[in-house]
Design an enzyme around this catalytic site. Structure first.
Site, PDB file in Angstrom:
ATOM      1  N   LEU A 145       0.851  -1.203   0.087  1.00 51.61           N
ATOM      2  CA  LEU A 145       0.084  -0.060   0.036  1.00 51.61           C
ATOM      3  C   LEU A 145       0.802   1.370  -0.097  1.00 51.61           C
ATOM      4  CD1 LEU A 145      -2.786  -1.331   2.541  1.00 51.61           C
ATOM      5  CD2 LEU A 145      -2.879  -1.173  -0.070  1.00 51.61           C
ATOM      6  N   ASP A 191       3.540   5.428  -7.427  1.00 49.66           N
ATOM      7  CA  ASP A 191       3.147   5.406  -5.771  1.00 49.66           C
ATOM      8  C   ASP A 191       3.263   6.943  -5.522  1.00 49.66           C
ATOM      9  OD1 ASP A 191       3.212   2.735  -6.164  1.00 49.66           O
ATOM     10  OD2 ASP A 191       4.943   2.404  -4.923  1.00 49.66           O
TER      11      ASP A 191
HETATM   12  C1  GLA Z   1       5.635  -1.014  -6.617  1.00 51.31           C
HETATM   13  C2  GLA Z   1       6.352   0.039  -7.194  1.00 51.31           C
HETATM   14  C3  GLA Z   1       5.469   1.034  -8.349  1.00 51.31           C
HETATM   15  C4  GLA Z   1       4.988  -0.131  -9.321  1.00 51.31           C
HETATM   16  C5  GLA Z   1       4.344  -1.260  -8.503  1.00 51.31           C
HETATM   17  C6  GLA Z   1       3.714  -2.304  -9.495  1.00 51.31           C
HETATM   18  O1  GLA Z   1       4.587  -0.455  -6.026  1.00 51.31           O
HETATM   19  O2  GLA Z   1       6.873   1.152  -6.073  1.00 51.31           O
HETATM   20  O3  GLA Z   1       6.119   1.874  -8.994  1.00 51.31           O
HETATM   21  O4  GLA Z   1       5.704  -0.688 -10.217  1.00 51.31           O
HETATM   22  O5  GLA Z   1       5.015  -2.030  -7.724  1.00 51.31           O
HETATM   23  O6  GLA Z   1       2.730  -2.153 -10.355  1.00 51.31           O
END
Ligand code: GLA
Length: 465
Positions: A145, A191
């Site tokens: 998360l 994120d």
């Molecule tokens: C992690 C990474 C994101 C993304 C997801 C997969 O959360 O931090 O940048 O690549 O995995 O979608």
């Protein structure tokens, strides 16, 4: 003046408690010193998994769980950082042009990453104000998360505020996304963008290169149930190695496809897609299949031959050099076709998902989420038995769709449900999953209905006293 969205009474009270700790812990910050509080949420991704580092779109929501950092300037020109959770011990480090990381896995490496990111972005500046900070993270860690993005975003924003620096939100997101490479994961920018640009009751259709965000209203009857598999998805160690391996595989797929299609300057799959208006996944996958074996048994050696470059050149380009170098097990074959098939088909699903969500067609949205999970499990190979299990229980309970969310290899699932079915979905997960794996335990802390919340912001605590 009322504080920005996201700062409800509870969040303000948290910030004030942290500010009191900053004052108590550091006499240089006492009295009238200016204290800022930065608040940054975690995120749950609805769809568009493992597409961001290929420069392809994602559709997350910022959640109503945040990290808050309270910070005051200190004269020592150092960073002092304490954590409200005593499990994470305090750290202190100097602000230098190149801040050396702590040992792998140290929580404060994310603090260092954020500070380093700001220093790099404003490289002309030399007289940095130090910061005495206290962090309070309420995004569950290692659950997929983005607790790490919540920490880096809030730290960077607090540190910038203390140093009277401002950036547009999109620029902050780009800066912080890249700064997380400091910890050794070659993550994309989803994120941090979600954390910074989140909007109450909205999902975010995020595109990259350049970063753009369009808010998509969540239908009023849609509910998101998020459930933690409790399989640790800690982004150091094995998960990091697997994640970085996927990044390499996707980059190679892009390079091979770019060469087959005679396109210049292709480094990521997004470059291929952008150069081919009217593209479709099946067609590009077919072209890739014609250009190279589905998997490269001799790993980089075979890739270098296919691309007509020297192995050392390719090695340096893909894995980098120095302390940020990716450790790649070259004895294992590299999967090219399956990874590209996931990323390209997922991109079609994300684009479609933004449309159906906007139109309130939740059934279709659910189907796209189910298809995403299947593709992640079969082609991207980042699901686990436990994630598959919890996804299944969510569906049996009446979810319209369910999938792993975040990087996978453990962490959480997200289930989309009609508001009338949320309780039944939760009950099905509780009975089918938690009660079997953790008999007698109370699962309340492991699953919840999460809401799309506001993005990150900074307040001056004196102004909001
Ligand atoms: C992690 C990474 C994101 C993304 C997801 C997969 O959360 O931090 O940048 O690549 O995995 O979608």
């Amino acid at each position: 003046m009322s504080p920005p969205d996201g700062w409800d009474a509870d969040e303000l009270a948290r910030a004030k408690r942290l500010a009191a700790r900053v004052r108590a812990g550091d006499d240089r910050a006492s009295g009238a010193a200016q204290i800022f509080a930065a608040r940054a949420p975690g995120r749950v991704n609805l769809i568009g998994e493992h597409t961001d580092y290929s420069g392809l779109p994602v559709l997350p929501v910022a959640i109503d769980r945040s990290t808050i950092v309270a910070a005051a300037a200190n004269a020592a020109g150092e960073i002092e950082v304490a954590n409200a959770d005593p499990a994470w011990s305090s750290r202190r480090f100097a602000i230098e042009r190149r801040i050396p990381p702590y040992q792998t896995g140290d929580w404060a490496n994310y603090v260092k990453a954020a500070i380093q990111g700001v220093i790099d972005r404003f490289s002309a500046r030399s007289n940095w104000r130090g910061a005495s900070m206290v962090v309070d993270g309420r995004v569950p860690p290692a659950a997929g998360l983005s607790s790490s993005a919540a920490l880096t975003v809030s730290t960077a924003m607090a540190f910038m505020a203390l140093n009277e620096l401002e950036l547009e939100p999109l620029e902050t997101a780009t800066m912080v996304a890249r700064s997380e490479w400091y910890v050794g994961t070659r993550a994309g920018g989803m994120d941090q963008a979600a954390s910074i640009l989140g909007r109450r009751d909205h999902a975010l259709f995020i595109e990259f290169d350049p970063l753009r965000v369009r808010a998509v209203k969540m239908p009023a009857n849609a509910v998101l149930v998020v459930a933690d598999s409790r399989e640790i998805a800690d982004k150091s160690g094995t998960v990091r190695a697997e994640y970085n391996r996927r990044v390499v595989e996707c980059t190679l797929a892009a390079r091979i496809l770019g060469r087959a299609l005679k396109l210049d300057g292709v480094t990521i799959l997004g470059d291929v897609v952008r150069a081919q208006p009217g593209w479709n996944a099946a067609d590009l996958v077919e072209k890739l299949a014609a250009a190279a074996p589905a998997r490269l048994d001799a790993a980089l050696k075979e890739a270098a031959n296919l691309l007509g470059v020297s192995q050392s050149e390719l090695d340096a380009e893909l894995l980098g050099e120095g302390s940020n170098r990716i450790a790649l097990d070259t004895k294992r074959p590299l999967e090219i076709l399956k990874r590209a098939r996931h990323v390209l088909s997922e991109t079609e699903r994300v684009i479609h998902a933004a449309e159906v969500l906007e139109a309130g067609r939740l059934d279709e949205m659910g189907k796209l989420m189910n298809a995403s999970h299947q593709s992640l499990a079969n082609d991207f190979e980042c699901s686990t038995q436990r994630l598959d299990g919890i996804v299944e229980y969510a569906r049996r309970g009446g979810a319209l769709g369910a999938r792993l969310t975040g990087a996978g290899f453990g962490g959480s699932i997200v289930a989309l449900c009609d508001v009338a079915d949320a309780d039944a979905v939760i009950e099905s997960i509780d009975r089918g999953y938690y009660a079997k794996l953790y008999p007698g335990a109370a699962p309340e802390n492991w699953r919840a209905v999460l809401h799309a919340g506001a993005g990150a912001s900074v307040i001056d605590l004196r102004a909001n006293a």
